[in-house]
Design a protein around this motif. Structure first.
Motif, PDB file in Angstrom:
ATOM      1  N   TRP A  17       5.826   7.520 -19.736  1.00 28.47           N
ATOM      2  CA  TRP A  17       6.781   8.812 -19.686  1.00 28.47           C
ATOM      3  C   TRP A  17       7.415   8.663 -21.116  1.00 28.47           C
ATOM      4  CZ3 TRP A  17       7.471  13.355 -18.372  1.00 28.47           C
ATOM      5  CH2 TRP A  17       8.671  13.790 -18.725  1.00 28.47           C
ATOM      6  N   PRO A  18       8.057   7.610 -21.474  1.00 29.41           N
ATOM      7  CA  PRO A  18       8.586   7.655 -23.087  1.00 29.41           C
ATOM      8  C   PRO A  18       7.548   8.277 -24.128  1.00 29.41           C
ATOM      9  CG  PRO A  18       9.200   5.605 -21.686  1.00 29.41           C
ATOM     10  CD  PRO A  18       8.371   6.305 -20.924  1.00 29.41           C
ATOM     11  N   THR A  67      18.768  12.889 -21.276  1.00 31.28           N
ATOM     12  CA  THR A  67      18.489  11.506 -21.169  1.00 31.28           C
ATOM     13  C   THR A  67      16.979  11.335 -20.991  1.00 31.28           C
ATOM     14  OG1 THR A  67      20.761  11.189 -20.412  1.00 31.28           O
ATOM     15  CG2 THR A  67      19.118   9.414 -20.351  1.00 31.28           C
ATOM     16  N   LEU A  68      16.589  12.173 -20.140  1.00 32.08           N
ATOM     17  CA  LEU A  68      15.085  12.012 -19.652  1.00 32.08           C
ATOM     18  C   LEU A  68      14.068  12.119 -20.586  1.00 32.08           C
ATOM     19  CD1 LEU A  68      13.339  11.406 -16.845  1.00 32.08           C
ATOM     20  CD2 LEU A  68      13.160  13.820 -16.741  1.00 32.08           C
ATOM     21  N   LEU A  69      14.595  13.029 -21.568  1.00 26.58           N
ATOM     22  CA  LEU A  69      13.518  13.550 -22.681  1.00 26.58           C
ATOM     23  C   LEU A  69      13.683  12.743 -23.977  1.00 26.58           C
ATOM     24  CD1 LEU A  69      13.819  17.343 -22.714  1.00 26.58           C
ATOM     25  CD2 LEU A  69      11.939  16.209 -21.968  1.00 26.58           C
ATOM     26  N   VAL A  70      14.786  12.244 -24.365  1.00 28.69           N
ATOM     27  CA  VAL A  70      15.070  11.728 -25.450  1.00 28.69           C
ATOM     28  C   VAL A  70      14.929   9.969 -25.457  1.00 28.69           C
ATOM     29  CG1 VAL A  70      16.607  13.456 -26.497  1.00 28.69           C
ATOM     30  CG2 VAL A  70      17.685  11.309 -25.374  1.00 28.69           C
ATOM     31  N   ASN A  71      14.950   9.571 -23.893  1.00 30.37           N
ATOM     32  CA  ASN A  71      14.712   8.116 -23.703  1.00 30.37           C
ATOM     33  C   ASN A  71      15.508   7.256 -24.801  1.00 30.37           C
ATOM     34  OD1 ASN A  71      12.588   7.733 -21.579  1.00 30.37           O
ATOM     35  ND2 ASN A  71      11.572   9.344 -23.005  1.00 30.37           N
ATOM     36  N   PRO A  85       9.437  12.187 -13.894  1.00 32.57           N
ATOM     37  CA  PRO A  85      10.167  13.104 -13.542  1.00 32.57           C
ATOM     38  C   PRO A  85      10.074  13.809 -12.262  1.00 32.57           C
ATOM     39  CG  PRO A  85       8.597  13.835 -15.020  1.00 32.57           C
ATOM     40  CD  PRO A  85       8.384  12.484 -14.739  1.00 32.57           C
ATOM     41  N   LEU A  86       9.128  13.379 -11.510  1.00 33.61           N
ATOM     42  CA  LEU A  86       8.862  13.782 -10.084  1.00 33.61           C
ATOM     43  C   LEU A  86       9.621  12.715  -9.058  1.00 33.61           C
ATOM     44  CD1 LEU A  86       5.120  14.709  -9.949  1.00 33.61           C
ATOM     45  CD2 LEU A  86       7.256  16.256  -9.820  1.00 33.61           C
ATOM     46  N   LYS A  87      10.045  11.719  -9.687  1.00 28.48           N
ATOM     47  CA  LYS A  87      11.202  10.612  -9.064  1.00 28.48           C
ATOM     48  C   LYS A  87      10.013   9.660  -7.995  1.00 28.48           C
ATOM     49  CE  LYS A  87      15.343  12.595  -9.939  1.00 28.48           C
ATOM     50  NZ  LYS A  87      16.746  13.126  -9.411  1.00 28.48           N
ATOM     51  N   ARG A 138       0.937  -1.111  -0.150  1.00 28.63           N
ATOM     52  CA  ARG A 138      -0.081   0.009  -0.037  1.00 28.63           C
ATOM     53  C   ARG A 138       0.746   1.182  -0.018  1.00 28.63           C
ATOM     54  NH1 ARG A 138      -3.084  -3.563   2.779  1.00 28.63           N
ATOM     55  NH2 ARG A 138      -5.311  -3.780   2.277  1.00 28.63           N
ATOM     56  N   PRO A 139       1.245   1.947  -1.290  1.00 27.45           N
ATOM     57  CA  PRO A 139       1.822   3.096  -1.335  1.00 27.45           C
ATOM     58  C   PRO A 139       1.371   4.130  -0.606  1.00 27.45           C
ATOM     59  CG  PRO A 139       0.731   2.688  -3.235  1.00 27.45           C
ATOM     60  CD  PRO A 139       0.491   1.524  -2.603  1.00 27.45           C
ATOM     61  N   HIS A 140       2.354   5.376  -0.207  1.00 24.81           N
ATOM     62  CA  HIS A 140       1.628   6.456   0.510  1.00 24.81           C
ATOM     63  C   HIS A 140       0.666   7.239  -0.630  1.00 24.81           C
ATOM     64  CE1 HIS A 140       1.986  10.347   2.113  1.00 24.81           C
ATOM     65  NE2 HIS A 140       2.359   9.922   3.241  1.00 24.81           N
ATOM     66  N   PRO A 141      -0.288   7.716   0.123  1.00 23.68           N
ATOM     67  CA  PRO A 141      -1.269   8.564  -0.956  1.00 23.68           C
ATOM     68  C   PRO A 141      -0.682   9.705  -1.935  1.00 23.68           C
ATOM     69  CG  PRO A 141      -2.126   8.489   1.352  1.00 23.68           C
ATOM     70  CD  PRO A 141      -0.743   7.939   1.447  1.00 23.68           C
ATOM     71  N   ARG A 142       0.663  10.128  -1.393  1.00 24.42           N
ATOM     72  CA  ARG A 142       1.357  11.044  -2.299  1.00 24.42           C
ATOM     73  C   ARG A 142       1.676  10.258  -3.434  1.00 24.42           C
ATOM     74  NH1 ARG A 142       6.637  12.619  -3.297  1.00 24.42           N
ATOM     75  NH2 ARG A 142       7.478  10.808  -2.239  1.00 24.42           N
ATOM     76  N   VAL A 143       1.957   9.200  -3.467  1.00 26.00           N
ATOM     77  CA  VAL A 143       2.313   8.223  -4.921  1.00 26.00           C
ATOM     78  C   VAL A 143       1.283   8.362  -5.953  1.00 26.00           C
ATOM     79  CG1 VAL A 143       2.748   6.084  -5.871  1.00 26.00           C
ATOM     80  CG2 VAL A 143       3.988   6.968  -3.699  1.00 26.00           C
ATOM     81  N   LEU A 144      -0.263   8.212  -5.194  1.00 25.86           N
ATOM     82  CA  LEU A 144      -1.413   8.241  -5.858  1.00 25.86           C
ATOM     83  C   LEU A 144      -1.534   9.433  -6.671  1.00 25.86           C
ATOM     84  CD1 LEU A 144      -4.131   7.396  -6.874  1.00 25.86           C
ATOM     85  CD2 LEU A 144      -5.018   7.582  -4.602  1.00 25.86           C
ATOM     86  N   LEU A 145      -1.380  10.469  -5.686  1.00 27.52           N
ATOM     87  CA  LEU A 145      -1.665  12.095  -6.398  1.00 27.52           C
ATOM     88  C   LEU A 145      -0.703  12.457  -7.418  1.00 27.52           C
ATOM     89  CD1 LEU A 145      -2.031  13.844  -3.005  1.00 27.52           C
ATOM     90  CD2 LEU A 145      -3.979  13.266  -4.554  1.00 27.52           C
TER      91      LEU A 145
END
Length: 392
Positions: free
Chosen positions: A177-178, A222-226, A163-165, A147-154
């Motif tokens: 994301w790609p 790297t994050l943008l071009v995948n 990108p929010l890690k 059960r992940p933290h509610p912040r993960v759901l939001l």
């Protein structure tokens, strides 16, 4: 019904080819005469890719995943089949190639506004439905996911968790994301207007960026071009240009380069497309599977499947995005609860069939009406920066 890529239904119900058009260089690129033809083979191929991912999660999971889900290792569950179904994880790469093909097809001749509305209405309605289902399953039932933290759901509701890690609420969301990065960068070409030359140049620029990103030391690049996913998207774009304008040596060169880069990232010992710590298949099979993907899309691009028709393939294609997003939390929870009570193969067959039926019903009665409502709302909205009229 609409054509549908990895992340949602697309707007191109038919494939329209125009008379010969002039590229921005001034040279006329021959195109086939105008026809209206649904790419039914693409629907079928997309469904098979989704089914491969589903069966991978059921049968071909990593050894730790099998224990978490079934309560016992794969040797005691699917001793013979596990090694074969493990290749189902590569279905995502086929998805990416189909996405490059279909997005270029559906964006041709469209304005940036139309492209934006198309992507929003095809992605978010089904994604939010999937988030609601996954959250219900995870927080209400005993699942192997915790059960992940509610912040993960939001954070996941934004689709920007990468990108929010922040962890994905469901592991399959990593592919979104790609896709989003592809839409973001390709929208620049849509804004300028799609032509043969501009799309070909975009393929070249993205290829260079993907090659340089791993050693450039620029995380944002790297994050943008995948880099590990880029070859499949780029190959899909080039294949669509072949489909629309006929093959050229330039396009075959782009495809060959993407095939080589895809295999490079797939076979890289560290930081590549495959995690050798959890899966160590024979390299020859990886080369063969990826090559088959390229050949299948080439066959469609060259028009050799134009005689394939059928409402059944269209219906199966419509289930692809819901099936991809819904199968993991529901299917893995069922296996987790009943894996020690029911024959594994019976459970896999019944659950997979039920998930396909559920996915079609969700698409038909929830996703599609919701997408229409969002589209009507966005079509009536102003996208300019002028402020709305003040309240009296």
């Amino acid at each position: 019904m609409y054509q549908k890529d990895l992340c949602g239904v697309d707007d191109a119900a038919t494939q329209t080819k125009t008379l010969p058009s002039r590229a921005s260089s001034g040279r006329v690129i021959p195109a086939r005469r105008e026809v209206h033809n649904r790419l039914a083979a693409l629907d079928g191929l997309r469904f098979l890719a989704a089914l491969a991912v589903v069966l991978f999660h059921f049968v071909g999971q990593t050894r730790w995943g099998m224990i978490d889900i079934w309560g016992r290792p794969w040797q005691a569950t699917f001793p013979e089949a596990h090694g074969y179904f493990a290749y189902g994880r590569l279905g995502v790469d086929l998805f990416f190639m189909i996405s490059g093909f279909v997005i270029c097809m559906s964006a041709w001749g469209r304005s940036p506004r139309d492209f934006f509305i198309s992507r929003v209405t095809r992605l978010f309605p089904m994604y939010w439905i999937a988030i609601a289902v996954a959250a219900t399953v995870i927080y209400v039932f005993d699942t192997p996911f915790g059960r992940p933290h509610p912040r993960v759901l939001l954070a996941n509701l934004t689709m920007l968790q990468t990108p929010l890690k922040v962890d994905n609420l469901d592991s399959v969301y990593w592919t979104l994301w790609p896709e989003l990065c592809f839409y973001l960068t390709f929208s620049v070409v849509v804004w300028k207007g799609l032509t043969y030359t501009r799309v070909a140049v975009f393929c070249g620029v993205w290829t260079v960026a993907a090659v340089l990103a791993p050693s450039a030391g620029i995380p944002l690049l790297t994050l943008l071009v995948n880099p590990t996913s880029a070859p499949f998207f780029i190959a899909g774009l080039a294949f669509y240009l072949m489909h629309r304008f006929r093959p050229t040596p330039l396009l075959w060169g782009i495809v060959l380069m993407q095939w080589l880069l895809a295999l490079h990232f797939m076979l890289a010992p560290h930081g590549g497309r495959n995690n050798w710590d959890t899966w160590t298949p024979w390299r020859g099979w990886l080369v063969l599977v990826v090559t088959v993907f390229f050949v299948l899309i080439a066959v469609i691009a060259l028009g050799w499947t134009r005689r394939i028709h059928g409402r059944g393939l269209t219906a199966l294609g419509a289930t692809t995005f819901p099936l991809y997003l819904l199968h993991d939390p529901i299917g893995m929870t069922i296996a987790h609860h009943y894996g020690d009570r029911v024959n594994p193969w019976v459970l896999v067959g019944v659950t997979t069939t039920a998930l396909i039926a559920l996915s079609y019903l969700v698409h038909r009665f929830i996703e599609r009406p919701m997408a229409r409502s969002v589209r009507r709302w966005l079509n009536s909205a102003s996208f300019g920066l002028q402020p709305p009229r003040e309240r009296v």
